[in-house]
Each structure stands twice: as structure tokens, then as C-alpha cells.
Motif scaffolding. Structure first.
Motif, mmCIF file in Angstrom:
data_model
loop_
_atom_site.group_PDB
_atom_site.id
_atom_site.type_symbol
_atom_site.label_atom_id
_atom_site.label_comp_id
_atom_site.label_asym_id
_atom_site.label_seq_id
_atom_site.Cartn_x
_atom_site.Cartn_y
_atom_site.Cartn_z
ATOM 1 N N GLU A 8 72.663 54.505 50.291
ATOM 2 C CA GLU A 8 73.227 54.103 49.001
ATOM 3 C C GLU A 8 72.307 54.537 47.859
ATOM 4 N N ARG A 9 72.917 54.931 46.740
ATOM 5 C CA ARG A 9 72.175 55.404 45.579
ATOM 6 C C ARG A 9 72.892 54.936 44.327
ATOM 7 N N ARG A 10 72.114 54.516 43.341
ATOM 8 C CA ARG A 10 72.692 54.089 42.063
ATOM 9 C C ARG A 10 72.011 54.867 40.958
ATOM 10 N N VAL A 11 72.789 55.416 40.027
ATOM 11 C CA VAL A 11 72.252 56.245 38.947
ATOM 12 C C VAL A 11 72.721 55.669 37.616
ATOM 13 N N GLU A 12 71.764 55.465 36.694
ATOM 14 C CA GLU A 12 72.090 54.954 35.366
ATOM 15 C C GLU A 12 71.185 55.595 34.328
ATOM 16 N N VAL A 100 54.499 40.961 32.091
ATOM 17 C CA VAL A 100 54.726 42.406 32.190
ATOM 18 C C VAL A 100 55.222 42.904 30.840
ATOM 19 N N VAL A 101 54.650 44.003 30.367
ATOM 20 C CA VAL A 101 55.124 44.650 29.147
ATOM 21 C C VAL A 101 55.682 46.015 29.535
ATOM 22 N N GLU A 102 56.958 46.219 29.286
ATOM 23 C CA GLU A 102 57.646 47.464 29.618
ATOM 24 C C GLU A 102 58.475 47.884 28.404
ATOM 25 N N ILE A 103 58.302 49.127 27.964
ATOM 26 C CA ILE A 103 58.945 49.565 26.725
ATOM 27 C C ILE A 103 60.437 49.845 26.893
ATOM 28 N N ASP A 104 60.877 50.114 28.116
ATOM 29 C CA ASP A 104 62.257 50.537 28.367
ATOM 30 C C ASP A 104 63.143 49.330 28.682
ATOM 31 N N GLY A 105 63.825 48.814 27.657
ATOM 32 C CA GLY A 105 64.673 47.643 27.837
ATOM 33 C C GLY A 105 65.807 47.843 28.827
ATOM 34 N N PRO A 106 66.562 48.948 28.748
ATOM 35 C CA PRO A 106 67.622 49.161 29.740
ATOM 36 C C PRO A 106 67.097 49.237 31.171
ATOM 37 N N ASP A 109 66.570 45.717 32.327
ATOM 38 C CA ASP A 109 67.860 45.107 32.663
ATOM 39 C C ASP A 109 68.354 45.578 34.027
ATOM 40 N N LEU A 110 68.186 46.880 34.310
ATOM 41 C CA LEU A 110 68.614 47.421 35.596
ATOM 42 C C LEU A 110 67.836 46.783 36.739
ATOM 43 N N VAL A 111 66.525 46.711 36.590
ATOM 44 C CA VAL A 111 65.694 46.127 37.653
ATOM 45 C C VAL A 111 66.020 44.644 37.828
ATOM 46 N N ARG A 112 66.188 43.937 36.718
ATOM 47 C CA ARG A 112 66.500 42.507 36.794
ATOM 48 C C ARG A 112 67.805 42.265 37.549
ATOM 49 N N GLN A 113 68.795 43.143 37.325
ATOM 50 C CA GLN A 113 70.103 42.969 37.968
ATOM 51 C C GLN A 113 70.108 43.470 39.409
ATOM 52 N N ALA A 114 69.558 44.675 39.624
ATOM 53 C CA ALA A 114 69.706 45.321 40.920
ATOM 54 C C ALA A 114 68.600 44.975 41.907
ATOM 55 N N LEU A 115 67.409 44.682 41.390
ATOM 56 C CA LEU A 115 66.256 44.390 42.250
ATOM 57 C C LEU A 115 65.623 43.076 41.800
ATOM 58 N N PRO A 116 66.364 41.972 41.887
ATOM 59 C CA PRO A 116 65.854 40.703 41.344
ATOM 60 C C PRO A 116 64.598 40.235 42.058
ATOM 61 N N TRP A 117 63.694 39.619 41.285
ATOM 62 C CA TRP A 117 62.478 39.074 41.869
ATOM 63 C C TRP A 117 62.628 37.575 42.102
ATOM 64 N N ASP A 118 61.699 37.011 42.820
ATOM 65 C CA ASP A 118 61.731 35.593 43.177
ATOM 66 C C ASP A 118 61.768 34.744 41.911
ATOM 67 N N PRO A 119 62.819 33.956 41.724
ATOM 68 C CA PRO A 119 62.901 33.157 40.494
ATOM 69 C C PRO A 119 61.805 32.101 40.395
ATOM 70 N N LYS A 120 61.151 31.791 41.500
ATOM 71 C CA LYS A 120 60.061 30.805 41.466
ATOM 72 C C LYS A 120 58.747 31.411 40.978
ATOM 73 N N ALA A 121 58.675 32.734 40.928
ATOM 74 C CA ALA A 121 57.453 33.386 40.459
ATOM 75 C C ALA A 121 57.256 33.116 38.964
ATOM 76 N N ARG A 124 56.918 36.707 33.588
ATOM 77 C CA ARG A 124 57.676 36.970 32.365
ATOM 78 C C ARG A 124 57.617 38.459 32.053
ATOM 79 N N VAL A 125 58.738 39.001 31.649
ATOM 80 C CA VAL A 125 58.820 40.421 31.299
ATOM 81 C C VAL A 125 59.180 40.539 29.822
ATOM 82 N N ARG A 126 58.356 41.291 29.098
ATOM 83 C CA ARG A 126 58.562 41.490 27.670
ATOM 84 C C ARG A 126 58.839 42.959 27.417
ATOM 85 N N VAL A 127 59.851 43.243 26.613
ATOM 86 C CA VAL A 127 60.158 44.621 26.239
ATOM 87 C C VAL A 127 59.374 44.964 24.977
ATOM 88 N N GLY A 128 58.565 46.018 25.058
ATOM 89 C CA GLY A 128 57.801 46.427 23.895
ATOM 90 C C GLY A 128 56.769 47.473 24.244
#
Length: 283
Positions: A8-12, A100-106, A109-121, A124-128
Motif C-alpha cells: 500500500e502507498r499513499r501520496v499527497e 516538536v517544531v515542524e514547519i510543514d503544517g500539511p 496533518d498527514l502524519v497525525r491522521q495516517a500515522l497516529p502516535w500514542d495519545p498518552k504520550a 506536543r507538535v507546533r507548526v513553525g
């Protein structure tokens, strides 16, 4: 996406280009993130302690040794990708507060949706922008700062200067550590400059890499561990030598830098582009 069909492969499209999520044929819950064709991250959703990329394993080996096993670390990650190291720290050091500071907001969003991390961790991820974010942080707030920032396949120049390293060091606790991923190839001019730049602020340092990369024979990743106290060189050397792909710890950094001056905001340059064809064998 943890349960998937083979191949399986997903491209965005994301802010930094074209992102692909490619299923690992050898691990049912494993995924590789590529950006514009370059492998950027690998995660195993079922086992966050599994680390596919050798330079990430070298970073993790250093993280394992900078505090007693299981002790939470206040960690700042500049550059996010698929959050491989934040997931690893959350699994091996439960309760670690991480940002985590990551400049690429989309991409976030992709990682949060497709590769979710443990909600108990406590993650925090900040876009900037990494440098802008660090400049606004309080002094001595972190035990660990990981610098692994790439725009495409190159580290931006404004994250390669002594002024930036001073800001990163400012947010470190007195006994804290900076770990930086430096990508370079022959003749290692960029890597030598980066090591000199980091040591101008955090003088106690060592360098971890494949022997062929250290000798300037091929392009690759060099991991810098730097702080204000002596790094755990003997145990780190044993760990990286016993890796699937053995590495070497270099401590004679005066010899490595060969008198290279630290880079400033005036003369800092981006990291060199990887050679053509380096990522031709794609997942």
C-alpha cells in the motif's frame, strides 16, 4: 493505517513537496515517509523502538546514554517528519514531556491522521520555523535538543550558524545535550564547519558516523553529540560498533575540523544536496 494491504502507498502534496507513505514489506505496521522521493522517516506503529535508519539508531544510542534508563527527558525536536525519535523516547522514557517544531503544517496533518502516535504520550507538535520557535523559548527548559531539519534534502542556512547554536544551547539545561544530524559528502567541508560551529558554543562533543563517511569517501549522515560535560564515549562506541551497520565515534574533533572556522549568519550556507541517484532504490 496500521492494518493495510501489502504494497500500500499513499501520496499527497504537502508544504515541502510530495509526501509518500509506503508500507514496509517486511513489517506489517511499518511505514516509510518520503519527501520528493527522498526517504525521510520510518516508523513502526506497533513497535516505536524499532529504528530502520542507521543514523536514527545512532541518535537513539546517544539518547539512551545521557540519562539513566527510563528517566524522563524534557526533549525538544527541531524537525518532525514522522516523529520517529519522539515516539522512541515516549516508549523508552515514559512521561517525557516533548515538543516538536515542524514547519510543514500539511505534513503534520498527514502524519497525525495516517500515522497516529500514542495519545498518552506527553507530546506536543507546533507548526513553525525552528529558529523562530527556539528564540521565543525560556532558558534551560530542555534536557535534550535534537536538530534534524531539512527543507527538501538540505538543511537551511539559518540553522547552520553559531547564532542559531547559541539559541539552541540557551534552552538547554546546564547538563543538557544537543544532538544534530549533519548530511555531507566528500570533502566534508560542510560537516567540518558544522562541527566547528557547534563546538564554538558547546565544546564537549563527539561525532558518530560510518567510517567511510568520516573518511570522506561517500555521502552520508554524521551525528554530533555536544554539551557542556564529557560525552559517554566508551559506551557509545561499543553500541555503535555493535550496530547492524557498524559506526565509529570520533573524538579528535580538532583534527576533524582542520582549523575550519565556525559559520555565522553572514556566511552560513545550506547543507549540500545529495548526489544524483542516491535515493534511486526506493521502497
Amino acid at each position: 493505517m496500521a492494518q493495510r494491504r501489502r504494497g500500500e502507498r499513499r501520496v499527497e502534496s504537502v508544504g515541502s513537496g510530495v509526501a509518500e507513505l509506503v508500507g514496509d514489506p517486511d513489517r506489517p505496521s511499518g511505514w516509510t515517509l518520503l519527501l520528493d522521493g527522498a526517504p525521510q522517516s520510518h516508523v513502526d506503529l506497533a513497535d516505536p523502538t524499532y529504528l530502520e535508519f542507521e543514523y536514527i539508531r545512532r541518535m537513539a544510542a546517544a539518547i539512551d546514554l545521557i540519562a539513566p534508563p527510563g528517566t524522563p527527558l524534557r526533549a525538544l525536536h527541531l524537525g518532525g517528519g514522522a516523529l520517529t525519535l519522539p515516539r522512541y523516547i515516549a516508549a523508552t522514557r515514559p512521561g517525557s514531556p516533548q515538543r516538536v517544531v515542524e514547519i510543514d503544517g500539511p505534513l503534520v496533518d498527514l502524519v497525525r491522521q495516517a500515522l497516529p502516535w500514542d495519545p498518552k504520550a506527553k507530546l506536543r507538535v507546533r507548526v513553525g520555523d525552528a529558529r523562530e520557535a527556539v528564540t521565543g523559548m525560556r532558558d534551560a527548559g530542555y534536557d535534550l535538543v535534537v536538530v534534524d531539519v531539512f527543507a527538501g534534502s538540505r538543511t537551511p542556512a539559518h540553522l547552520a550558524s553559531v547564532e542559531f547554536v547559541r539559541e539552541a544551547a540557551r534552552v538547554l539545561a546546564p547538563g543538557g545535550w544537543l544532538i544534530a544530524n549533519v548530511a555531507d559528502g566528500p570533502p566534508l567541508r560542510y560537516a567540518r564547519t558544522q562541527v566547528a560551529t557547534i563546538r564554538a558554543v558547546l565544546p564537549q562533543a563527539c561525532l558518530i558516523a560510518d567510517a567511510a563517511v568520516l573518511r570522506g569517501r561517500r555521502f552520508g549522515n554524521l551525528v554530533v553529540l555536544a554539551g557542556r560535560t564529557t560525552p559517554p564515549v566508551p559506551e557509545l562506541s561499543r553500541r555503535v560498533a555493535g550496530d547492524w551497520f557498524p559506526g565509529r565515534v570520533e573524538t579528535d574533533l580538532d583534527r576533524f575540523t582542520s582549523g575550519q572556522a565556525a559559520a555565522t549568519d553572514i556566511d552560513a550556507v545550506p547543507s549540500p544536496a545529495p548526489p544524483d541517484g542516491l535515493f534511486s532504490s526506493r521502497p
